[in-house]
Design an enzyme around this catalytic site. Structure first.
Site, short mmCIF file in Angstrom:
data_model
loop_
_atom_site.label_atom_id
_atom_site.label_comp_id
_atom_site.label_asym_id
_atom_site.label_seq_id
_atom_site.Cartn_x
_atom_site.Cartn_y
_atom_site.Cartn_z
N SER A 1 16.17 -4.69 35.94
CA SER A 1 16.19 -4.98 37.45
C SER A 1 15.55 -6.19 37.53
O SER A 1 14.44 -6.57 36.87
CB SER A 1 15.76 -3.75 38.06
OG SER A 1 15.61 -4.29 39.44
N TYR B 1 9.44 2.83 40.27
CA TYR B 1 10.42 2.04 39.72
C TYR B 1 10.02 0.54 39.01
O TYR B 1 10.60 0.17 37.92
CB TYR B 1 11.42 1.93 40.78
CG TYR B 1 12.90 1.34 40.44
CD1 TYR B 1 13.95 2.04 39.67
CD2 TYR B 1 12.94 0.07 40.65
CE1 TYR B 1 15.22 1.42 39.40
CE2 TYR B 1 14.39 -0.55 40.27
CZ TYR B 1 15.30 0.25 39.54
OH TYR B 1 16.52 -0.42 39.51
P1 NAD Z 1 23.58 5.03 39.48
O1 NAD Z 1 23.05 6.06 40.14
O2 NAD Z 1 25.21 5.11 39.82
O3 NAD Z 1 23.42 5.30 37.79
C1 NAD Z 1 22.61 5.72 37.31
C2 NAD Z 1 22.83 6.44 36.17
O4 NAD Z 1 21.92 7.24 35.43
C3 NAD Z 1 23.76 8.08 36.84
O5 NAD Z 1 24.87 7.88 35.98
C4 NAD Z 1 22.81 9.03 36.44
O6 NAD Z 1 23.35 10.30 36.16
C5 NAD Z 1 22.06 8.52 35.19
N1 NAD Z 1 20.92 9.27 34.87
C6 NAD Z 1 19.87 9.58 35.85
N2 NAD Z 1 18.87 10.42 35.15
C7 NAD Z 1 19.62 10.42 33.79
C8 NAD Z 1 19.04 11.21 32.80
N3 NAD Z 1 17.71 11.90 32.76
N4 NAD Z 1 19.53 11.29 31.56
C9 NAD Z 1 20.76 10.50 31.59
N5 NAD Z 1 21.41 9.90 32.52
C10 NAD Z 1 20.56 9.77 33.64
O7 NAD Z 1 23.01 3.55 39.77
P2 NAD Z 1 23.25 1.95 39.26
O8 NAD Z 1 23.04 1.35 40.32
O9 NAD Z 1 24.54 2.08 38.43
O10 NAD Z 1 22.18 2.31 38.17
C11 NAD Z 1 22.06 1.99 36.58
C12 NAD Z 1 21.06 0.96 36.24
O11 NAD Z 1 21.15 -0.02 36.90
C13 NAD Z 1 19.79 1.74 36.41
O12 NAD Z 1 18.86 1.58 35.21
C14 NAD Z 1 19.19 0.97 37.49
O13 NAD Z 1 17.81 1.04 37.78
C15 NAD Z 1 19.72 -0.35 37.26
N6 NAD Z 1 19.76 -1.35 38.49
C16 NAD Z 1 20.78 -1.13 39.33
C17 NAD Z 1 20.69 -2.03 40.41
C18 NAD Z 1 21.54 -2.02 41.63
O14 NAD Z 1 21.60 -2.75 42.76
N7 NAD Z 1 22.63 -1.03 41.72
C19 NAD Z 1 19.91 -3.08 40.42
C20 NAD Z 1 19.12 -3.18 39.12
C21 NAD Z 1 18.98 -2.32 38.36
#
Ligand code: NAD
Length: 272
Positions: A157, A170
């Site tokens: 991130s 986080y």
């Molecule tokens: P999201 O909530 O749609 O996806 C997160 C996924 O992780 C979900 O499918 C959830 O079920 C899964 N998850 C949570 N706990 C888990 C576990 N114990 N075991 C297996 N899977 C698990 O959100 P997203 O935005 O798609 O996030 C995906 C990644 O991208 C994350 O690591 C997040 O930190 C990172 N990220 C997202 C953003 C953003 O703006 N959306 C920005 C920076 C980083």
């Protein structure tokens, strides 16, 4: 959207947390590039199956399956890799994408919420990367399939470098990922392993719904993005597929920021 092709033909990818959001877009992008894809989910089986169905509909040479696994649990991660290897023979690509937020001002943060975020966002990445490395080393280079022994992509991130008040657990988990990823590169690049991170900025998914759901929130968010649009999961999917392919073979130990310029301190634009 990328047209289906065979850039990753014969390779197998595990994408954790790929029933939703960024992970789903990454799984689809790898599938369109011809990889076999394991769509890992924690609790949303139906959505995971839909992602796998979509890949199986679009791919010209791969196959997608779904596997349930909590990435913070060692036995479950090992079982996911075992199942994948039984089905596809090996694992070539790991995209360790699962992540979550449990936000609170630090003085009010419970140990439980601190621990959960570290367990999923950091320990989960360690457990998956360790199993991937074990499999890469067991199997050896696959001549004609990929020039690398294997590829690990950590989903980090912008908060691996931007401090985040109210989200300390986080930010700490993502900051730690830098050293996990770079140390893996240092240790295993001599064996031809590639380990990199993608650091998304603000991408429109469920994790940050509050930040884009209303026009007012979106306007406020855009102040942080020089490119003046929120990212979409496909912005990350296309980068992940390229980073998993031999086209990026000489990239190792690097974080690729996919953030519309968010890490260029837009708050300073008119402040000189
Ligand atoms: P999201 O909530 O749609 O996806 C997160 C996924 O992780 C979900 O499918 C959830 O079920 C899964 N998850 C949570 N706990 C888990 C576990 N114990 N075991 C297996 N899977 C698990 O959100 P997203 O935005 O798609 O996030 C995906 C990644 O991208 C994350 O690591 C997040 O930190 C990172 N990220 C997202 C953003 C953003 O703006 N959306 C920005 C920076 C980083």
């Amino acid at each position: 959207m990328q047209k289906p092709n065979e850039r990753l033909k014969g390779q197998t990818a595990i994408v954790t947390g790929s029933s939703t959001g960024i992970g789903a877009a990454v799984a689809l992008a790898l599938g369109r590039d011809g990889a076999n894809v394991v769509v890992n989910y924690h609790s949303s089986e139906k959505e995971a199956q839909e992602v796998a169905n979509q890949i199986n509909k679009e791919t010209i040479c791969g196959e997608a399956i779904v596997i349930q696994c909590d990435v913070s649990k060692e036995d479950q991660v090992q079982a996911m890799f075992k199942q994948t290897i039984e089905k596809f023979g090996t694992v070539d690509i790991l995209v360790a994408n699962s992540g979550l937020q449990k936000d609170a001002p630090l003085h009010e943060m419970t140990l439980k919420d601190w621990q959960l975020v570290i367990d999923v966002n950091l320990t989960g990445q360690f457990l998956c990367a360790r199993e991937a490395l074990r499999e890469f080393m067991r199997r050896g280079i696959r001549e004609g399939v990929s020039k690398s022994l294997g590829k690990i992509i950590h989903m980090s991130s912008v908060h691996q470098i931007i401090p985040w008040a109210g989200h300390t657990n986080y930010a700490a988990s993502k900051g730690a990922l830098v050293m996990l990823m770079e140390s893996i590169c240092q240790e295993y690049a001599p064996l031809k392993v590639r380990c990199n991170s993608i650091a998304p900025g603000a991408i429109k998914t469920d994790i940050n719904r509050d930040a884009w759901e209303t026009q007012e929130a979106l306007n406020k968010l855009n102040e942080l993005i020089p490119y003046k649009r929120i990212g979409i999961p496909e912005d990350i999917g296309s980068v992940a597929a390229w980073l998993a392919s031999d086209e990026s073979e000489y990239i190792n130990g690097t974080t690729i920021f996919v953030d519309g310029g968010m890490t260029c301190y837009p708050g300073f634009t008119e402040n000189g």
